[in-house]
Design a protein around this motif. Structure first.
Motif, PDB file in Angstrom:
ATOM      1  N   ARG A  19       1.652  -3.715   5.600  1.00  0.00           N
ATOM      2  CA  ARG A  19       1.712  -2.602   4.645  1.00  0.00           C
ATOM      3  C   ARG A  19       2.989  -2.662   3.813  1.00  0.00           C
ATOM      4  O   ARG A  19       2.967  -2.483   2.581  1.00  0.00           O
ATOM      5  CB  ARG A  19       1.642  -1.270   5.385  1.00  0.00           C
ATOM      6  CG  ARG A  19       1.723  -0.051   4.448  1.00  0.00           C
ATOM      7  CD  ARG A  19       1.734   1.258   5.195  1.00  0.00           C
ATOM      8  NE  ARG A  19       2.923   1.443   6.017  1.00  0.00           N
ATOM      9  CZ  ARG A  19       4.114   1.835   5.538  1.00  0.00           C
ATOM     10  NH1 ARG A  19       4.289   2.029   4.237  1.00  0.00           N
ATOM     11  NH2 ARG A  19       5.136   2.004   6.361  1.00  0.00           N
ATOM     12  N   LEU A  20       4.124  -2.910   4.484  1.00  0.00           N
ATOM     13  CA  LEU A  20       5.404  -2.952   3.770  1.00  0.00           C
ATOM     14  C   LEU A  20       5.441  -4.087   2.751  1.00  0.00           C
ATOM     15  O   LEU A  20       5.943  -3.926   1.636  1.00  0.00           O
ATOM     16  CB  LEU A  20       6.550  -3.096   4.768  1.00  0.00           C
ATOM     17  CG  LEU A  20       6.789  -1.882   5.684  1.00  0.00           C
ATOM     18  CD1 LEU A  20       7.744  -2.247   6.808  1.00  0.00           C
ATOM     19  CD2 LEU A  20       7.323  -0.699   4.882  1.00  0.00           C
ATOM     20  N   LEU A  21       4.890  -5.236   3.121  1.00  0.00           N
ATOM     21  CA  LEU A  21       4.896  -6.379   2.215  1.00  0.00           C
ATOM     22  C   LEU A  21       3.969  -6.152   1.021  1.00  0.00           C
ATOM     23  O   LEU A  21       4.206  -6.700  -0.073  1.00  0.00           O
ATOM     24  CB  LEU A  21       4.489  -7.643   2.960  1.00  0.00           C
ATOM     25  CG  LEU A  21       5.560  -8.219   3.894  1.00  0.00           C
ATOM     26  CD1 LEU A  21       4.960  -9.260   4.824  1.00  0.00           C
ATOM     27  CD2 LEU A  21       6.696  -8.820   3.071  1.00  0.00           C
ATOM     28  N   ALA A  22       2.948  -5.355   1.192  1.00  0.00           N
ATOM     29  CA  ALA A  22       2.017  -5.075   0.096  1.00  0.00           C
ATOM     30  C   ALA A  22       2.513  -3.961  -0.826  1.00  0.00           C
ATOM     31  O   ALA A  22       1.953  -3.773  -1.914  1.00  0.00           O
ATOM     32  CB  ALA A  22       0.660  -4.686   0.672  1.00  0.00           C
ATOM     33  N   LEU A  27       9.319  -4.900  -3.799  1.00  0.00           N
ATOM     34  CA  LEU A  27       9.276  -6.235  -4.391  1.00  0.00           C
ATOM     35  C   LEU A  27      10.607  -6.961  -4.262  1.00  0.00           C
ATOM     36  O   LEU A  27      10.661  -8.133  -3.892  1.00  0.00           O
ATOM     37  CB  LEU A  27       8.859  -6.145  -5.865  1.00  0.00           C
ATOM     38  CG  LEU A  27       7.370  -5.914  -6.145  1.00  0.00           C
ATOM     39  CD1 LEU A  27       7.136  -5.763  -7.646  1.00  0.00           C
ATOM     40  CD2 LEU A  27       6.540  -7.069  -5.580  1.00  0.00           C
ATOM     41  N   ALA A  28      11.711  -6.270  -4.581  1.00  0.00           N
ATOM     42  CA  ALA A  28      13.022  -6.919  -4.542  1.00  0.00           C
ATOM     43  C   ALA A  28      13.416  -7.298  -3.120  1.00  0.00           C
ATOM     44  O   ALA A  28      14.182  -8.248  -2.909  1.00  0.00           O
ATOM     45  CB  ALA A  28      14.085  -5.991  -5.148  1.00  0.00           C
ATOM     46  N   LEU A  33      11.930  -8.898   3.946  1.00  0.00           N
ATOM     47  CA  LEU A  33      10.807  -8.358   4.703  1.00  0.00           C
ATOM     48  C   LEU A  33       9.900  -9.474   5.236  1.00  0.00           C
ATOM     49  O   LEU A  33       9.399  -9.393   6.361  1.00  0.00           O
ATOM     50  CB  LEU A  33      10.001  -7.402   3.833  1.00  0.00           C
ATOM     51  CG  LEU A  33      10.701  -6.100   3.418  1.00  0.00           C
ATOM     52  CD1 LEU A  33       9.795  -5.278   2.515  1.00  0.00           C
ATOM     53  CD2 LEU A  33      11.120  -5.290   4.637  1.00  0.00           C
ATOM     54  N   THR A  34       9.705 -10.505   4.434  1.00  0.00           N
ATOM     55  CA  THR A  34       8.895 -11.643   4.875  1.00  0.00           C
ATOM     56  C   THR A  34       9.528 -12.320   6.087  1.00  0.00           C
ATOM     57  O   THR A  34       8.858 -12.673   7.061  1.00  0.00           O
ATOM     58  CB  THR A  34       8.717 -12.648   3.733  1.00  0.00           C
ATOM     59  OG1 THR A  34       8.068 -11.997   2.625  1.00  0.00           O
ATOM     60  CG2 THR A  34       7.892 -13.847   4.167  1.00  0.00           C
TER      61      THR A  34
END
Length: 223
Positions: A19-22, A27-28, A33-34
Motif C-alpha cells: 500500500r505504501l509503495l503504491a 514517490l520521493a 520504502l522499496t
C-alpha cells in the motif's frame, strides 16, 4: 488498539508495504520504502495525536541511511498492518558499530548498566545501523540510549555511570524511560536533580510537558 510507546519499532505486513509503495504521496521516498519492504526492516513509532478515535492512523516513520540522503519519512499506518511490536537493539549488541579502540570501554559501560538492572537499548544512528546493516554512523555521531528506570535512586545511579563513562566513547545522549512511558533526557535529569534548573521536560507518546520541581507528575515526585 495497540498500546504504543516512544522509540518502539513496528514490523509491518507485506500488504502494508504494498500500500505504501503504491501511494503517490510517497514517490520521493520510494527508494527507501522499496529497500525497507524488500528486507522487512522496521519502522519507528512517532508522536501520536492525543485524544483521537481508536481508528486514527498510527504515526510512524523511518530515517533513510546516509546513502539515501538521511531523509526522515513519515508514515500513517492502520493497526491491522502491524505484524508485531519490536525494540531497538540492546546496548551490548551495537558493539560492531563502534571503532575497535572504543569497544572495551563500551563493554565496561554495558556491564555497569547491567549491574544496575537497566536493560539499556540503543536508538538513533548506532541503533539503526545495527538493525539494518546500512550506513548511519558518521564521525561525531552521538550514541543514543534508552534507559528503563523505576525509581529516583536508580535514575541517579544511571546518571552517575553515564557521567563517568570511559574516555573515547561517542557522546552519550538519550533518555531515562519510566514505567508509565514518560521519558526524560538523562542530562536534563542530572541538571534538575542538581538544582541547576527548576523544571524538567517530560516526553510522552502524545506530547511533552514542562514539569516544575515542586509540582511533578506522580512518577517524578521526589524520593
Amino acid at each position: 488498539m495497540l498500546s504504543l510507546q516512544r522509540h518502539q519499532l513496528l514490523r509491518l505486513r507485506d500488504s502494508a508495504w504494498q500500500r505504501l509503495l503504491a501511494d503517490t504521496a510517497h514517490l520521493a521516498a520510494r527508494p527507501a520504502l522499496t529497500l525497507w519492504a524488500h528486507h522487512g526492516h522496521p519502522v519507528v513509532v512517532s508522536r501520536q495525536a492525543p485524544g483521537l478515535p481508536a481508528d486514527t492512523p498510527l504515526a510512524a516513520g523511518l530515517p533513510a541511511p546516509l546513502s539515501l540522503g538521511r531523509a526522515r519519512i513519515a508514515l500513517a499506518l492502520r493497526a491491522d498492518e502491524v505484524l508485531f511490536v519490536d525494540a531497538f537493539p540492546l546496548a551490548a549488541e551495537v558493539l560492531p558499530t563502534l571503532g575497535a579502540p572504543q569497544r572495551a570501554g563500551w563493554q565496561a559501560l554495558c556491564a555497569q548498566l547491567d549491574a544496575l538492572e537497566v536493560p539499556a537499548r540503543v536508538y538513533g544512528s548506532h541503533g539503526w545501523q545495527q538493525l539494518t546493516g546500512l550506513g548511519y554512523v558518521r564521525p561525531g555521531s552521538d550514541l543514543d540510549l534508552l534507559l528503563p528506570v523505576s525509581t529516583h535512586q536508580q535514575a541517579d545511579a544511571v546518571v552517575r555511570v553515564l557521567a563517568a563513562a570511559p574516555a573515547g566513547l561517542p557522546r552519550l545522549d538519550g533518555e531515562l524511560l519510566w514505567p508509565d512511558g514518560a521519558a526524560v533526557a538523562w542530562r536534563e535529569w542530572a541538571a534538575w536533580r542538581a538544582g541547576q534548573v527548576g523544571a524538567l521536560l517530560v516526553r510522552r507518546i502524545d506530547g511533552v510537558d514542562l514539569v516544575e520541581a515542586w509540582s511533578c507528575d506522580p512518577c517524578l515526585q521526589s524520593a
